[in-house]
Design an enzyme around this catalytic site. Structure first.
Site, mmCIF file in Angstrom:
data_model
loop_
_atom_site.group_PDB
_atom_site.id
_atom_site.type_symbol
_atom_site.label_atom_id
_atom_site.label_comp_id
_atom_site.label_asym_id
_atom_site.label_seq_id
_atom_site.Cartn_x
_atom_site.Cartn_y
_atom_site.Cartn_z
ATOM 1 N N HIS A 12 0.870 -1.234 0.084
ATOM 2 C CA HIS A 12 -0.009 0.037 -0.191
ATOM 3 C C HIS A 12 0.689 1.251 0.062
ATOM 4 C CE1 HIS A 12 0.029 -0.766 4.882
ATOM 5 N NE2 HIS A 12 1.017 0.159 4.359
ATOM 6 N N HIS A 59 -1.440 4.906 9.678
ATOM 7 C CA HIS A 59 -0.103 5.453 9.637
ATOM 8 C C HIS A 59 0.095 6.837 10.419
ATOM 9 C CE1 HIS A 59 0.057 2.879 6.368
ATOM 10 N NE2 HIS A 59 1.385 2.453 6.429
ATOM 11 N N HIS A 196 10.280 -3.824 3.661
ATOM 12 C CA HIS A 196 10.934 -2.344 3.435
ATOM 13 C C HIS A 196 11.076 -1.995 4.905
ATOM 14 C CE1 HIS A 196 6.443 -1.936 4.248
ATOM 15 N NE2 HIS A 196 6.640 -0.665 4.271
ATOM 16 N N GLU A 243 4.514 -5.180 8.524
ATOM 17 C CA GLU A 243 3.078 -5.045 8.045
ATOM 18 C C GLU A 243 2.310 -6.323 7.712
ATOM 19 O OE1 GLU A 243 3.024 -0.363 6.908
ATOM 20 O OE2 GLU A 243 3.148 -1.740 5.275
#
Ligand code: DHB
Ligand code: FE
Length: 283
Positions: A12, A59, A196, A243
């Site tokens: 995302h 976030h 990431h 995530e």
């Protein structure tokens, strides 16, 4: 009865939404990434889900350090795209299936998964970018083709839930949906990842080998995937790779034996490896 027909795993990355919003998806940097979603968009048009149960993380947009729910279920009538610093994304307001969301809240809590119920919430890139990549450009004055029930998972502030907890929650979500009387085609999305890390010494970390193994496990061995430890996610996939526990909620809501319809993996998008998988239930 409502039934879960398929699951979608999807990164995302906010820059993907920004590329669509500013009309630069044809540029050489972005083209291969978006080419990889062509088939997914065709598949969405064929499947026509009535409702998407969308698992994502906030976030520090709707929540901040003052309140950190592990699992928060969106029960409001609608959810506006949030301003994450550059104005809200020019995409539609997300409309809920409120009756199904309330039913899921009741079913999950009585099934001993304690959720936070959100009767008001704005949604950030974690939710809107997966809708954009799967549906293509949908303007702010249109409607998303499906109703959306958001489930927000804390993966920002230690301690996030375990993969095993997420997998079992997915199973409970399936039970909840299967016990809703309306005839609905429900799809479940697990978002975030893949490898990431956005900050400090390992920023830019990409682990294609591990990501590929994770995608394989999604199809072939979800129970094995559910046993991956927090430490392994952090070591192998970077601090934000955690995530991926959200994909396990999606996977738990599907049959153990699924059909892998499609997969796409691309590096880079911003600092991130982008991963995508489509899994269909056989039953
Ligand atoms: C970025 C942010 C995210 O939330 C994410 O999941 C991936 C990438 C980014 O800022 O590049
Ligand atoms: Fe994220």
């Amino acid at each position: 009865m409502a039934r879960v027909t398929a699951g979608v795993g999807c990164s995302h990355v906010p820059a993907i939404g920004a590329a669509m919003d500013t009309g630069i998806t044809h540029e050489p940097y972005w083209k291969p990434l978006f080419e990889g979603f062509k088939k997914s968009r065709e598949w969405m048009k064929e499947q026509k889900p009535d409702v998407i149960f969308l698992v994502y993380n906030d976030h520090c947009t709707a929540f901040d350090a003052s309140c950190i729910p592990t699992f928060a279920l969106g029960c409001a009538a609608e959810f506006k795209p949030a301003d994450e610093g550059w104005g809200p994304r020019p995409v539609p307001v997300v409309k809920n299936h409120q009756k199904l969301a309330s039913h899921i809240a009741q079913s999950l809590i009585l099934d001993e998964f304690d959720l936070t119920i959100m009767n008001e919430m704005e949604v950030d890139h974690g939710l809107t970018v997966p809708l954009s990549v799967m549906y293509g450009d949908v303007g702010p004055d249109e409607d998303w083709p499906a109703l959306v029930i958001p489930l927000c998972v804390n993966v920002v502030q230690y301690p996030p839930p375990t993969g095993n907890r997420c997998y079992n929650l997915g199973k409970a979500v399936r039970r909840a949906i299967n016990s809703f009387e309306e005839d609905l085609n429900v799809m479940i999305f697990g978002t975030g990842g893949m490898s990431h890390q956005l900050q400090y010494k390992r920023a830019g970390l990409i682990n294609k080998e591990w990501d590929t193994k994770f995608l394989d496990l999604m199809t072939e061995d979800p129970v094995g995937a559910s046993q991956i430890s927090h430490l392994e996610y952090l070591r192998e996939t970077g601090s934000e790779g955690i995530e991926m526990v959200m994909w396990l909620i999606m996977r738990g809501a599907l049959d153990e034996d699924v059909t892998e319809v499609y997969r796409h993996y691309h590096v880079p998008a911003s600092n991130t490896a982008v991963g995508h998988i489509i899994l269909e239930n056989k039953t």
